[in-house]
Design a protein around this motif. Structure first.
Motif, PDB file in Angstrom:
ATOM      1  N   HIS A 133      45.520 -25.067  29.286  1.00 67.89           N
ATOM      2  CA  HIS A 133      46.624 -25.541  28.703  1.00 67.89           C
ATOM      3  C   HIS A 133      47.811 -24.860  28.115  1.00 67.89           C
ATOM      4  O   HIS A 133      48.902 -25.530  27.321  1.00 67.89           O
ATOM      5  CB  HIS A 133      46.313 -26.812  28.228  1.00 67.89           C
ATOM      6  N   ASP A 134      47.465 -23.590  27.920  1.00 65.40           N
ATOM      7  CA  ASP A 134      48.446 -22.708  27.236  1.00 65.40           C
ATOM      8  C   ASP A 134      48.981 -23.178  26.023  1.00 65.40           C
ATOM      9  O   ASP A 134      50.010 -23.415  25.631  1.00 65.40           O
ATOM     10  CB  ASP A 134      49.966 -22.488  28.087  1.00 65.40           C
ATOM     11  N   ILE A 135      47.703 -23.763  24.956  1.00 66.44           N
ATOM     12  CA  ILE A 135      48.156 -24.142  23.785  1.00 66.44           C
ATOM     13  C   ILE A 135      47.871 -23.099  22.754  1.00 66.44           C
ATOM     14  O   ILE A 135      46.929 -22.512  22.848  1.00 66.44           O
ATOM     15  CB  ILE A 135      47.438 -25.403  23.410  1.00 66.44           C
ATOM     16  N   ALA A 136      48.836 -22.622  22.020  1.00 64.94           N
ATOM     17  CA  ALA A 136      48.519 -21.677  20.861  1.00 64.94           C
ATOM     18  C   ALA A 136      48.148 -22.431  19.689  1.00 64.94           C
ATOM     19  O   ALA A 136      48.860 -23.071  18.875  1.00 64.94           O
ATOM     20  CB  ALA A 136      49.916 -20.805  20.641  1.00 64.94           C
ATOM     21  N   GLU A 137      46.894 -22.319  19.473  1.00 68.64           N
ATOM     22  CA  GLU A 137      46.222 -22.959  18.048  1.00 68.64           C
ATOM     23  C   GLU A 137      45.371 -21.635  17.494  1.00 68.64           C
ATOM     24  O   GLU A 137      44.674 -21.215  18.371  1.00 68.64           O
ATOM     25  CB  GLU A 137      45.369 -23.897  18.408  1.00 68.64           C
ATOM     26  N   PRO A 138      45.311 -21.481  16.261  1.00 71.65           N
ATOM     27  CA  PRO A 138      44.436 -20.704  15.720  1.00 71.65           C
ATOM     28  C   PRO A 138      43.093 -21.088  16.169  1.00 71.65           C
ATOM     29  O   PRO A 138      42.587 -22.088  15.782  1.00 71.65           O
ATOM     30  CB  PRO A 138      44.730 -20.830  14.110  1.00 71.65           C
ATOM     31  N   PHE A 139      42.129 -20.168  16.248  1.00 69.70           N
ATOM     32  CA  PHE A 139      40.823 -20.252  17.000  1.00 69.70           C
ATOM     33  C   PHE A 139      39.914 -19.192  16.438  1.00 69.70           C
ATOM     34  O   PHE A 139      40.182 -18.012  16.981  1.00 69.70           O
ATOM     35  CB  PHE A 139      41.033 -20.766  18.358  1.00 69.70           C
ATOM     36  N   ASP A 140      38.951 -19.475  15.554  1.00 67.27           N
ATOM     37  CA  ASP A 140      38.074 -18.316  14.996  1.00 67.27           C
ATOM     38  C   ASP A 140      36.858 -18.098  15.674  1.00 67.27           C
ATOM     39  O   ASP A 140      36.168 -17.444  14.934  1.00 67.27           O
ATOM     40  CB  ASP A 140      38.031 -18.885  13.285  1.00 67.27           C
ATOM     41  N   PHE A 141      36.526 -18.871  16.529  1.00 62.28           N
ATOM     42  CA  PHE A 141      35.069 -18.945  16.993  1.00 62.28           C
ATOM     43  C   PHE A 141      34.719 -18.075  18.462  1.00 62.28           C
ATOM     44  O   PHE A 141      33.582 -17.557  18.532  1.00 62.28           O
ATOM     45  CB  PHE A 141      34.622 -20.121  17.107  1.00 62.28           C
ATOM     46  N   TRP A 142      35.791 -17.878  19.074  1.00 59.46           N
ATOM     47  CA  TRP A 142      35.644 -16.975  20.213  1.00 59.46           C
ATOM     48  C   TRP A 142      37.223 -16.833  20.857  1.00 59.46           C
ATOM     49  O   TRP A 142      37.731 -17.868  20.963  1.00 59.46           O
ATOM     50  CB  TRP A 142      34.423 -17.670  21.145  1.00 59.46           C
ATOM     51  N   ASN A 143      37.339 -15.657  21.399  1.00 61.81           N
ATOM     52  CA  ASN A 143      38.512 -15.460  22.055  1.00 61.81           C
ATOM     53  C   ASN A 143      38.128 -14.415  23.380  1.00 61.81           C
ATOM     54  O   ASN A 143      37.305 -13.551  22.969  1.00 61.81           O
ATOM     55  CB  ASN A 143      39.670 -14.809  21.312  1.00 61.81           C
ATOM     56  N   PRO A 144      38.528 -14.548  24.601  1.00 63.12           N
ATOM     57  CA  PRO A 144      38.440 -13.833  25.594  1.00 63.12           C
ATOM     58  C   PRO A 144      38.555 -12.236  24.907  1.00 63.12           C
ATOM     59  O   PRO A 144      39.632 -11.873  24.311  1.00 63.12           O
ATOM     60  CB  PRO A 144      39.614 -13.943  26.671  1.00 63.12           C
ATOM     61  N   GLY A 145      37.564 -11.558  25.048  1.00 67.15           N
ATOM     62  CA  GLY A 145      37.513  -9.875  24.664  1.00 67.15           C
ATOM     63  C   GLY A 145      36.818  -9.889  23.364  1.00 67.15           C
ATOM     64  O   GLY A 145      36.934  -8.821  22.743  1.00 67.15           O
TER      65      GLY A 145
END
Length: 146
Positions: free
Chosen positions: A59-71
């Motif tokens: 959904h192309d939402i920019a939110e800080p996310f600390d648990f997993w990101n692609p790569g």
């Protein structure tokens, strides 16, 4: 006392529509883990958080996310490896469950204690947190490379 306790009384659950980010969601899990996470398994919580992150990307939402990101495993994992003094390719959920088992404590309880410690470090300006407590977001990858 946890964030869910206010003045000695337990905070009431909120509706999903009232949650604003992943940390709001995790506070609901903390309040009623048996409702949200099957068998209080951190593996199941990790899967839910991965789904949350995938939905952010879709959904192309920019939110800080600390648990997993692609790569990358995410900032929480990186912090946890430093905190535990070792690295694990198995992920944060497996390692927290192992730590909890060794100390004969509930894994969910240990996870939230570690999460509080991680967030406190961010609020103190460690780990690249912005002054407001949210860490910087990683840039979204194009969908084709996800």
């Amino acid at each position: 006392m946890t964030d869910s306790d206010v003045g000695g009384t337990r905070r009431k659950p909120r509706h999903v529509e009232d949650l604003t980010d992943v940390y709001d969601f995790l506070e609901e899990v903390r309040l009623r883990p048996g409702m949200w996470v099957r068998r209080s398994s951190l593996q199941h919580l990790d899967s839910m958080l991965t789904g949350y992150r995938v939905a952010l990307g879709i959904h192309d939402i920019a939110e800080p996310f600390d648990f997993w990101n692609p790569g990358s495993q995410g900032r929480f994992s990186e912090w946890l490896w430093q905190r535990l003094g070792r690295h694990s390719p198995l992920g944060w959920a497996t390692e927290v469950e192992r730590e909890a088992e060794q100390s004969a404590r509930p894994a969910m309880e240990m996870f939230f204690e570690l999460l509080d410690e991680f967030r406190a470090a961010d609020h103190q300006g460690q780990h690249g947190a912005k002054p407001g407590g949210h860490p910087p977001t990683e840039t979204q990858q194009p969908h084709a490379s996800d």
